[in-house]
Write a protein that holds these residues in place. Structure first.
Motif, short mmCIF file in Angstrom:
data_model
loop_
_atom_site.label_atom_id
_atom_site.label_comp_id
_atom_site.label_asym_id
_atom_site.label_seq_id
_atom_site.Cartn_x
_atom_site.Cartn_y
_atom_site.Cartn_z
N ARG A 95 0.48 8.13 -6.33
CA ARG A 95 1.66 7.51 -6.96
C ARG A 95 2.00 6.25 -6.17
NH1 ARG A 95 7.63 9.83 -6.92
NH2 ARG A 95 8.55 8.21 -8.21
N VAL A 96 2.24 5.15 -6.88
CA VAL A 96 2.48 3.86 -6.25
C VAL A 96 3.61 3.14 -6.96
CG1 VAL A 96 1.45 1.59 -5.77
CG2 VAL A 96 0.04 3.64 -5.58
N ASP A 97 4.47 2.50 -6.20
CA ASP A 97 5.41 1.53 -6.75
C ASP A 97 5.62 0.44 -5.72
OD1 ASP A 97 7.30 2.53 -4.95
OD2 ASP A 97 8.56 3.44 -6.47
N TYR A 98 6.35 -0.59 -6.09
CA TYR A 98 6.49 -1.78 -5.26
C TYR A 98 7.95 -2.20 -5.13
CZ TYR A 98 1.54 -1.99 -6.46
OH TYR A 98 0.22 -1.69 -6.65
N PRO A 99 8.73 -1.52 -4.30
CA PRO A 99 10.11 -1.95 -4.10
C PRO A 99 10.16 -3.39 -3.58
CG PRO A 99 9.75 0.23 -3.19
CD PRO A 99 8.41 -0.31 -3.54
N ARG A 100 11.00 -4.18 -4.17
CA ARG A 100 11.07 -5.60 -3.85
C ARG A 100 11.29 -5.87 -2.36
NH1 ARG A 100 10.25 -9.86 -6.14
NH2 ARG A 100 11.34 -11.80 -5.92
N ASP A 101 12.09 -5.03 -1.70
CA ASP A 101 12.39 -5.27 -0.29
C ASP A 101 11.23 -4.91 0.64
OD1 ASP A 101 12.72 -2.50 -0.69
OD2 ASP A 101 14.17 -2.36 0.93
N MET A 102 10.13 -4.41 0.09
CA MET A 102 8.96 -4.04 0.91
C MET A 102 7.75 -4.92 0.65
SD MET A 102 9.09 0.08 0.69
CE MET A 102 10.66 0.93 0.80
N LEU A 103 7.83 -5.88 -0.25
CA LEU A 103 6.66 -6.65 -0.66
C LEU A 103 6.05 -7.50 0.45
CD1 LEU A 103 7.60 -7.75 -4.27
CD2 LEU A 103 6.06 -5.92 -3.52
N ARG A 104 6.78 -7.72 1.51
CA ARG A 104 6.25 -8.49 2.64
C ARG A 104 6.24 -7.65 3.92
NH1 ARG A 104 8.93 -14.47 1.71
NH2 ARG A 104 8.42 -14.60 -0.50
N ARG A 105 6.31 -6.34 3.75
CA ARG A 105 6.39 -5.42 4.89
C ARG A 105 5.38 -4.28 4.70
NH1 ARG A 105 12.49 -4.21 5.90
NH2 ARG A 105 11.66 -3.60 7.91
N PRO A 106 4.10 -4.55 4.98
CA PRO A 106 3.04 -3.57 4.72
C PRO A 106 3.25 -2.20 5.37
CG PRO A 106 2.09 -5.70 5.19
CD PRO A 106 3.56 -5.81 5.46
N LYS A 107 3.68 -2.16 6.60
CA LYS A 107 3.88 -0.87 7.28
C LYS A 107 4.99 -0.08 6.58
CE LYS A 107 5.10 1.06 11.78
NZ LYS A 107 5.43 0.70 13.18
N LYS A 108 6.10 -0.73 6.30
CA LYS A 108 7.20 -0.06 5.61
C LYS A 108 6.75 0.42 4.23
CE LYS A 108 12.02 -0.55 4.28
NZ LYS A 108 13.23 -1.38 4.33
N TRP A 109 5.98 -0.41 3.53
CA TRP A 109 5.52 -0.04 2.19
C TRP A 109 4.58 1.16 2.25
CZ3 TRP A 109 0.64 -0.26 -0.17
CH2 TRP A 109 0.65 0.04 -1.54
N LEU A 110 3.62 1.16 3.17
CA LEU A 110 2.70 2.30 3.27
C LEU A 110 3.45 3.57 3.69
CD1 LEU A 110 -0.62 0.75 4.57
CD2 LEU A 110 -0.31 2.14 2.51
N ASN A 111 4.47 3.44 4.51
CA ASN A 111 5.31 4.61 4.82
C ASN A 111 6.00 5.11 3.56
OD1 ASN A 111 4.70 4.94 7.54
ND2 ASN A 111 6.36 3.60 8.22
N HIS A 112 6.44 4.20 2.72
CA HIS A 112 7.05 4.56 1.43
C HIS A 112 6.05 5.30 0.54
CE1 HIS A 112 9.35 4.12 -2.29
NE2 HIS A 112 8.32 3.49 -2.83
N ILE A 113 4.82 4.80 0.46
CA ILE A 113 3.78 5.45 -0.34
C ILE A 113 3.49 6.84 0.22
CG2 ILE A 113 1.37 5.31 -1.11
CD1 ILE A 113 3.46 3.33 -2.45
#
Length: 176
Positions: A145-163
């Protein structure tokens, strides 16, 4: 009779171990980076293992980036590139989680990498098509499952933690 049983057990063990070893794993990595010093934050994938069908060893990694870093990145699409990393760089990254791939999924990942690499024109866009979007496309191939919260689009570590949190079946924990 004892030799026959021993032979059958040995053949079974050999077949089982060969089948168990033949697997490609896709790991999801982030690099903390620094806007001021050295390289920017980045997300990418690492593929390792053995193809089940052929036994071919796999040791690859792919990330999506701008072909050159400049302030033009802030103003819209720029030329893109698929980047591979050396072992020294890989040791400095955060591995968030790893998933097994079937041979078919591996080949779908490779085809998707080629599509991103061979896209015509200026395909890298900091907010619409960056390394996070690339890694997300690979995650979807693996059934995540994947999504792209706007506040994470330039924060790879935070985004992968979200995933990681979106996919509790992984049994992974966010990276500190």
């Amino acid at each position: 009779m004892g030799r026959l049983v021993a032979l059958l057990l040995a053949l079974f063990a050999l077949a089982w171990s060969a089948g168990a070893a033949a697997e490609v794993r896709m790991s999801f990595h982030s690099f903390n980076g620094s806007v001021l010093f050295g390289r920017y934050p980045h997300a990418f994938i690492v593929l390792e293992g053995t193809l089940d069908e052929t036994g071919a060893p796999i040791a690859e990694n792919y990330g999506f980036t701008a072909r050159s870093i400049s302030t033009r990145i802030l103003n819209g699409p720029v030329e893109h590139a698929i980047m591979t990393e050396d072992e020294a760089y890989l040791r400095k990254t955060n591995r968030h989680f790893t998933v097994p791939l079937t041979d078919a999924q591996y080949w779908r990942v490779r085809a998707e990498v080629a599509r991103w690499r061979d896209a015509p024109g200026k395909y890298y866009d900091l907010d619409r098509r960056n390394c996070i979007h690339f890694v997300g496309a690979m995650a979807r191939i693996a059934g995540l499952r994947v999504d792209y919260p706007r506040d994470m689009l330039r924060r790879p570590k935070k985004w992968l933690n979200h995933i990681t949190l979106l996919n509790p079946q992984l049994g992974a924990k966010p990276v500190d």
